[in-house]
Design a protein around this motif. Structure first.
Motif, PDB file in Angstrom:
ATOM      1  N   MET A 155       6.255  42.451 -11.077  1.00 55.16           N
ATOM      2  CA  MET A 155       5.416  42.783 -12.217  1.00 55.16           C
ATOM      3  C   MET A 155       5.500  41.702 -13.277  1.00 55.16           C
TER       4      MET A 155
ATOM      5  N   GLU B 273       3.578  48.026 -20.145  1.00 58.14           N
ATOM      6  CA  GLU B 273       2.668  49.140 -19.883  1.00 58.14           C
ATOM      7  C   GLU B 273       3.358  50.234 -19.072  1.00 58.14           C
TER       8      GLU B 273
ATOM      9  N   PRO C 122       3.550  48.548 -10.454  1.00 56.22           N
ATOM     10  CA  PRO C 122       3.543  47.111 -10.706  1.00 56.22           C
ATOM     11  C   PRO C 122       2.341  46.467 -10.012  1.00 56.22           C
ATOM     12  N   GLU C 123       2.095  45.214 -10.337  1.00 56.74           N
ATOM     13  CA  GLU C 123       0.979  44.517  -9.691  1.00 56.74           C
ATOM     14  C   GLU C 123       1.149  44.447  -8.173  1.00 56.74           C
TER      15      GLU C 123
ATOM     16  N   ARG D  57       2.789  43.981 -17.678  1.00 59.02           N
ATOM     17  CA  ARG D  57       2.748  45.213 -16.886  1.00 59.02           C
ATOM     18  C   ARG D  57       4.018  46.021 -17.094  1.00 59.02           C
TER      19      ARG D  57
END
Length: 169
Positions: A84, A91, A103-104, A88
């Protein structure tokens, strides 16, 4: 369990249960609130470390973490590795613990007990809570990359090789 607040609340009860502290398993929950215990082999741990090293090597910012709990509509799932960005992470922290935002990148390292349906379900769950990519590491070290469907290469980490060499040093 569809309500993510209920998932988080139940997970807090599980995490506070001291009788589970010394189990040699990864603990997840399913949609019925049942505990799912997953044993880990040394080979699995080596592959996790290889993916984390790969992410650290090929990304300029962000961090990778192992076994990061995520609240999903189907219970708490724990990807083997996540990556991440700092934005992120901020967030995610705002959604609580376990996070209701993925996470991404979420990575699953296949184990002998994983079924194709289970992995497909996890891919869909991670994407439903915001993962941009889900990577699956096969038994032979191949990395398969997914967004809504399988893609040839990671779009977030384009330099990422298609295979890991995961041998203990």
């Amino acid at each position: 369990m569809k309500n993510l607040n209920d998932v988080q609340s139940y997970w807090h009860d599980v995490a506070d249960d001291q009788s589970l502290d010394d189990l040699p398993y990864i603990v997840e929950t399913n949609a019925r609130g049942q505990l799912i215990l997953r044993p880990r082999s040394n080979r699995h741990s080596v592959r996790q470390a290889a993916i984390m090293a790969l992410l650290e090597r090929h990304t300029a910012t962000g961090r990778s973490y192992s076994e990061f709990a995520l609240a999903t509509p189907e219970g708490v799932k724990v990807p083997d590795v996540v990556w991440m960005s700092p934005e992120r992470l901020t967030e995610m922290n705002a959604t609580g613990d376990p996070s209701t935002l993925a996470p991404e990148i979420c990575v699953e390292v296949l184990s002998p007990g994983n079924t194709p349906d289970e992995i497909a379900d996890k891919r869909a769950l991670y994407r439903s809570i915001g993962a941009e990519e889900v990577w699956i590491v096969t038994d032979n070290g191949q990395i398969r990359f997914y967004r809504d469907a399988e893609i040839d290469r990671s779009e977030l980490v384009p330099e990422c090789p298609e295979r890991i060499q995961a041998k203990p040093k």
